[in-house]
Design an enzyme around this catalytic site. Structure first.
Site, short mmCIF file in Angstrom:
data_model
loop_
_atom_site.label_atom_id
_atom_site.label_comp_id
_atom_site.label_asym_id
_atom_site.label_seq_id
_atom_site.Cartn_x
_atom_site.Cartn_y
_atom_site.Cartn_z
N ASP A 115 14.14 -29.84 18.41
CA ASP A 115 13.97 -30.59 17.35
C ASP A 115 13.56 -29.92 15.94
O ASP A 115 13.44 -30.39 14.92
CB ASP A 115 13.29 -32.06 17.49
N CYS A 150 47.73 -13.39 0.18
CA CYS A 150 47.93 -12.87 1.55
C CYS A 150 46.64 -12.32 2.20
O CYS A 150 45.65 -11.90 1.52
CB CYS A 150 49.12 -12.02 1.39
N CYS A 167 2.93 2.16 2.97
CA CYS A 167 4.09 1.36 3.16
C CYS A 167 5.12 2.44 2.74
O CYS A 167 6.41 2.27 3.43
CB CYS A 167 4.15 0.06 2.42
N CYS A 206 45.26 -8.90 0.88
CA CYS A 206 44.54 -9.12 -0.27
C CYS A 206 43.22 -9.08 0.11
O CYS A 206 42.46 -8.52 -0.82
CB CYS A 206 44.85 -10.24 -1.27
N ASP A 253 9.86 -25.48 17.17
CA ASP A 253 10.53 -24.43 18.00
C ASP A 253 11.37 -23.59 17.23
O ASP A 253 12.23 -22.89 17.46
CB ASP A 253 11.37 -25.20 19.18
N CYS A 295 0.91 -1.21 -0.03
CA CYS A 295 0.09 0.16 0.01
C CYS A 295 0.84 1.10 0.07
O CYS A 295 2.06 1.18 0.08
CB CYS A 295 -0.75 -0.13 1.15
N ASP A 333 14.54 -28.10 24.69
CA ASP A 333 13.20 -28.35 24.49
C ASP A 333 13.06 -29.90 25.09
O ASP A 333 13.93 -30.65 24.76
CB ASP A 333 12.70 -28.17 22.85
P1 ADP Z 1 5.73 -29.75 24.48
O1 ADP Z 1 6.14 -29.41 23.26
O2 ADP Z 1 6.79 -29.51 25.89
O3 ADP Z 1 5.11 -31.14 24.93
P2 ADP Z 1 3.14 -28.63 24.07
O4 ADP Z 1 2.85 -27.15 24.01
O5 ADP Z 1 3.13 -29.23 22.84
O6 ADP Z 1 4.60 -29.07 25.04
O7 ADP Z 1 1.88 -29.34 24.84
C1 ADP Z 1 1.78 -28.79 26.39
C2 ADP Z 1 0.81 -29.72 26.83
O8 ADP Z 1 -0.47 -29.33 26.44
C3 ADP Z 1 0.86 -31.13 26.93
O9 ADP Z 1 1.84 -31.60 27.75
C4 ADP Z 1 -0.63 -31.60 27.23
O10 ADP Z 1 -0.87 -31.59 28.24
C5 ADP Z 1 -1.51 -30.66 26.45
N1 ADP Z 1 -1.80 -31.15 24.88
C6 ADP Z 1 -1.21 -30.39 23.94
N2 ADP Z 1 -1.87 -31.07 22.66
C7 ADP Z 1 -2.70 -32.22 23.06
C8 ADP Z 1 -3.22 -33.07 22.72
N3 ADP Z 1 -3.71 -33.12 21.35
N4 ADP Z 1 -4.06 -33.77 23.39
C9 ADP Z 1 -4.11 -34.04 24.58
N5 ADP Z 1 -3.34 -33.05 25.31
C10 ADP Z 1 -2.59 -32.23 24.64
MG MG Z 2 9.26 -30.20 20.56
#
Ligand code: ADP
Ligand code: MG
Length: 850
Positions: free
Chosen positions: A715, A95, A31, A98, A719, A28, A516
């Site tokens: 992993d 060198c 911007c 350079c 993250d 836009c 993590d």
């Molecule tokens: P991490 O990556 O450390 O496992 P998450 O943020 O992915 O953390 O999940 C945090 C919490 O949220 C899990 O420990 C669980 O208690 C809850 N949670 C996330 N997704 C689900 C799911 N699909 N079913 C049940 N609980 C879930």
């Molecule tokens: Mg993870």
């Protein structure tokens, strides 16, 4: 009071440099104003005009163009500058000084944002605003600096290597020729000094003048044949006022030669006592420096050995099924979706997916992990890995530049071309060094000539030549890049890839590593361990409902529940209105019932009172299990526990990090108590639990604000923001998916020990660089005054120009040899520690996992 108001740049549009930047993300007219305002506020910018149609910013500077702050300002305003980059192979650089000059010329090309030159790889990596620069523009800039540039093709392209081979062969030939010609000159002169009777004999049989003329001829051939390279690049550099190493050699050897030539052909010009010749010095200097370069070229090829080794992993041919027949074709002829046969003991030819058969595959060349991996139908395999005793056929998925091996090679090459902060300093010093040395050499000459003992002229001349020769800053230029090359190469062998070469230096300074939890410290494949249905609900009925919902979830917890339901032989039902709340849980409708599953905070948020079941879930946390709650139609129906066991390598890795005095921390969305129990098993120092996925990056930010250098190991699955926010983002166990953009370091292996290995490697590399710099600088600092003759008044010690040439060559070889020691880097040993404590639980968990 801001700085800009004090030193507001005077607008001189016609005098200043201009930069055109293509901008992404402009939608836009407002911007335009935002970008213009942001750029105008950058110090040094005289004017800016942004064009919405062409999506370009036209920036004019008061003085020299400074792209970086402008780009930073544009980014801070929420836009991006489209960039491209090009790699050049540069010929003739020898060198450290350079580097600075070539970089300066490249950066002066309009549109160029950044240029990095690497002496060891003989490459320049140039970033520029998209579409603004052609190869020819850069090649011209390189010519201006006094060198030649060639385009660089595919990583490790044979063309570039071929070229190198030619250079190397010519160097060897020249060195041998120079040595053969210099030898008689050296023997006659030195032999004459050492053995008076030999001197007498020569004088009587040949006579002084014919002897000198013969020496003159031989030396002239050495200097203007094999030694011509020093003059052809040294003299123009000198004339440009930018002398470099070749200029020092040209001046040193040239001065000795010119003086001797005058003495030979116009002896009358000199008083009897100073009418001596120094042909042997000139010839031997050139020979020794050529010898040094030959050895250097040899060693340089070794520094790149690790990558070349990767290239050689691929077989030349592959067996492909075409029209129902198996034919052997060259690897280049394989196309995507071809079906390839792999026999026992063969190297996997390309990246692909197994479509038939199974085997164990040794991936150690990529991951550094010794144990072969079991692979069956559907499993991805990587070209260059070694098949075990099974046979299988695969469907080709990624070829050529997209293949994992090519990506690794490109990544390693990129990292090898990186410039560490430590080197920027070395380059700066080296750039000033040569002119300073010329000053010292001139001063040396004058002091000896006017204040020195008689005969003044020869003393003044030899001391000056010695100073010029010994001060060549060659070793300084090699100190950093060679260590980086060998170190990153060794890292690649161990499955440690540095996406950012600078991460080598940052990683070394790491004080805290945040991990993590899920998938990084733990195996990432949780299992359902407990399922307690509450009053009024049947276990199987609720499990089936929950599993139906979780079948839609991406979360590993969801998979655990689905697997448990399948194992119990339960049927999953149709699901509607599914929604997942990251870090909390999931909800959906199944068979007309409303199902809610998630963490305690999810339930609390939804308005459930979970206090009544707290007594039942408390033990879960203590046993390192994750408690979950299920509600059916607004009533708590079950409590569930899943357990995600620690990797076997977690505790030893944490112990190894502690041995390096690094604090460890775990970040997780999991329950506080569960997290603490897991951290205790691993021996981790601190825990930050119940963090929402979006909050991980914030935790890293807070850690950084408190000081220290923070690494984050994850992993890479969810993250990425935290990886990007950390000083060093370490992606662990990415296996074949190595293109994690936000990571600075990619660990191919799942083994957490490689985190510790990466850190010890970075420490070893930086230590190695410091040794190199110390040697290179220290040597110059110590020997330049000796060459100038400071020891002469007290001890009568002078450095002959020939010794200076030898010492100079030696210092480069020392630096290379020291860097090559990194090839022998070994990972830290696994230590027995907290692991022993954690054993009972881990054993129990892994028993369940199998
Ligand atoms: P991490 O990556 O450390 O496992 P998450 O943020 O992915 O953390 O999940 C945090 C919490 O949220 C899990 O420990 C669980 O208690 C809850 N949670 C996330 N997704 C689900 C799911 N699909 N079913 C049940 N609980 C879930
Ligand atoms: Mg993870």
């Amino acid at each position: 009071m801001s700085l800009e108001t004090v030193s507001a740049p005077v607008a001189l549009p016609e005098a200043g440099a201009r930069l055109q930047l293509p901008i992404d993300g402009m939608h836009c007219a407002s911007c335009v104003g935002r970008i213009e305002k942001a750029v105008a506020a950058v110090p040094g910018v005289a004017s800016v005009a942004v064009n919405l149609a062409t999506e370009r910013a036209d920036v004019r500077f008061a003085g020299a163009a400074e792209a970086e702050p402008v780009i930073a300002a544009i980014r801070a305003a929420g836009f991006d500058v489209r960039q491209e980059s090009l790699d050049l192979h540069i010929e003739g650089m020898h060198c450290a000084s350079c580097i600075a000059r070539t970089e300066k010329e490249l950066r002066a090309v309009p549109g160029v944002i950044e240029a990095n030159v690497n002496l060891a790889t003989e490459r320049a990596h140039v970033t520029f605003s998209a579409g603004s620069v052609q190869f020819g523009d850069l090649a011209r800039a390189v010519e201006k600096a006094g060198y030649h540039a060639h385009p660089v093709g595919e990583p490790g392209a044979p063309a570039a290597h071929h070229h190198h081979d030619e250079d190397a062969k010519k160097l060897v030939r020249d060195t041998v020729l120079a040595a053969l010609l210099a030898a008689p000159v050296f023997i006659v002169e030195m032999g004459g000094h050492l053995v008076p009777s030999f001197h007498m004999w020569i004088m009587q049989t040949i006579g002084t003048t014919p002897l000198r003329v013969a020496e003159f001829l031989l030396t002239a051939v050495v200097l203007f044949g094999p030694g011509r390279r020093f003059f052809t690049s040294g003299i123009p550099a000198l004339l440009r006022g930018a002398p470099e190493m070749n200029a020092l050699v040209a001046l040193g050897a040239g001065a000795a030669f010119a003086y001797s030539t005058l003495v030979t052909f116009a002896p009358g010009l000199f008083p009897e006592s100073t009418a001596q010749v120094y042909f042997e010095a000139a010839a031997v200097i050139v020979t020794l420096i050529l010898l040094g370069r030959t050895l250097e070229a040899r060693a340089k090829t070794h520094t790149g050995a690790a990558i070349r080794h990767l290239l050689n992993l691929k077989p030349k041919t592959a067996r492909v099924v075409r029209n129902g027949e198996t034919v052997e074709i060259p690897l280049e002829a394989v196309v995507k979706d071809d079906i390839l046969m792999v026999r026992p003991g063969e190297t996997v030819p390309v990246d692909g997916e197994i479509v038939e058969g199974s085997s164990f595959i040794d991936e150690s060349m990529l991951t550094g992990e010794a144990d072969p991996k079991a692979k069956t139908v559907g499993a991805p395999v990587v070209g260059g890995t070694l098949n075990g005793s099974g046979s299988f056929s695969l469907r080709a998925t990624k070829l050529g530049a997209d293949s994992v091996l090519s990506q690794i090679i490109r990544m390693v090459e990129d990292a090898q071309g990186a410039k560490l902060p430590i080197q920027a300093l070395a380059d700066k010093v080296a750039g000033r060094f040569v002119p300073a040395v010329m000053g010292i050499a001139a001063l040396t000459f004058l002091l000896w000539y006017f204040l020195g003992p008689a005969p003044a002229l020869p003393y003044a001349l030899t001391s000056m030549v010695a100073v010029l020769i010994i001060a060549c800053p060659c070793a300084m230029g090699l100190a950093t890049p060679t260590s980086i090359m060998v170190g990153t190469g060794r890292g690649a062998e161990l499955g440690i890839l540095f996406r950012q070469g600078t991460a080598l230096q940052t990683l070394r300074d790491v004080t805290v590593i945040a991990f993590d939890k899920t998938g990084t410290l733990t195996k990432g494949h949780p299992e359902l361990t407990d399922f307690i249905s509450l009053e009024g609900f049947s276990r199987d009925e609720v499990l089936a409902l929950v599993a139906s919902v979780e079948a839609r979830s991406e979360h590993p917890i969801g998979k655990a529940i689905v697997t448990a339901a399948e194992q119990a032989g339960l049927k999953l039902a149709e699901v509607s209105d599914f929604s997942a709340e990251a870090g909390f849980g999931v909800t959906a409708r199944v068979a007309g019932k409303k199902i809610e599953v998630g963490a305690d905070r999810f339930m609390t948020k939804l308005g459930y009172d979970i206090g009544s079941v707290a007594a039942q879930t408390a033990p879960f946390g203590l046993a390192a299990k994750t408690p979950l709650y299920v509600a059916v139609d607004g009533r708590l129906a079950a409590i569930v526990a899943v357990s995600d066991p620690l990797k076997a390598s977690a505790a030893p890795a944490i112990a190894a990090l502690r041995a390096e005095h690094i604090e460890t921390l775990m970040i997780t969305g999991d329950n506080q108590r569960t997290a603490e129990a897991i951290a205790a098993q691993a021996g981790i120092d601190r825990v930050v639990a119940e963090v929402l996925p979006a909050g991980k990056a914030k935790v890293i930010e807070d850690l950084r604000a408190k000081g220290g250098t923070i690494a984050f190991a994850g992993d890479g699955i969810n993250d990425a923001p935290a990886l990007a926010k950390a000083d060093v983002g370490i992606a662990v166990g990415s296996g074949t998916d190595i293109a994690i953009e936000t990571a600075d370091v990619v660990l191919m292996s799942n083994d957490l020990m490689s985190v510790a290995t990466a850190i010890t490697l970075s420490r070893a590399v930086i230590r190695n660089i410091k040794q190199n710099l110390f040697w290179a600088f220290g040597y110059n600092v110590v020997l330049v005054p000796v060459a100038a003759g400071v020891l002469y008044p007290a001890y009568g010690v002078l450095l002959s120009p020939m010794l200076a040439a030898g010492a100079m060559a030696f210092s480069s070889i020392f630096v290379l040899g020291n860097a090559l020691r990194l090839r022998g880097f070994t990972p830290p040993r696994r230590q027995e520690g907290p692991q022993a404590r954690a054993l009972p639980l881990t054993a129990q968990q892994s028993a369940r996992a199998t």
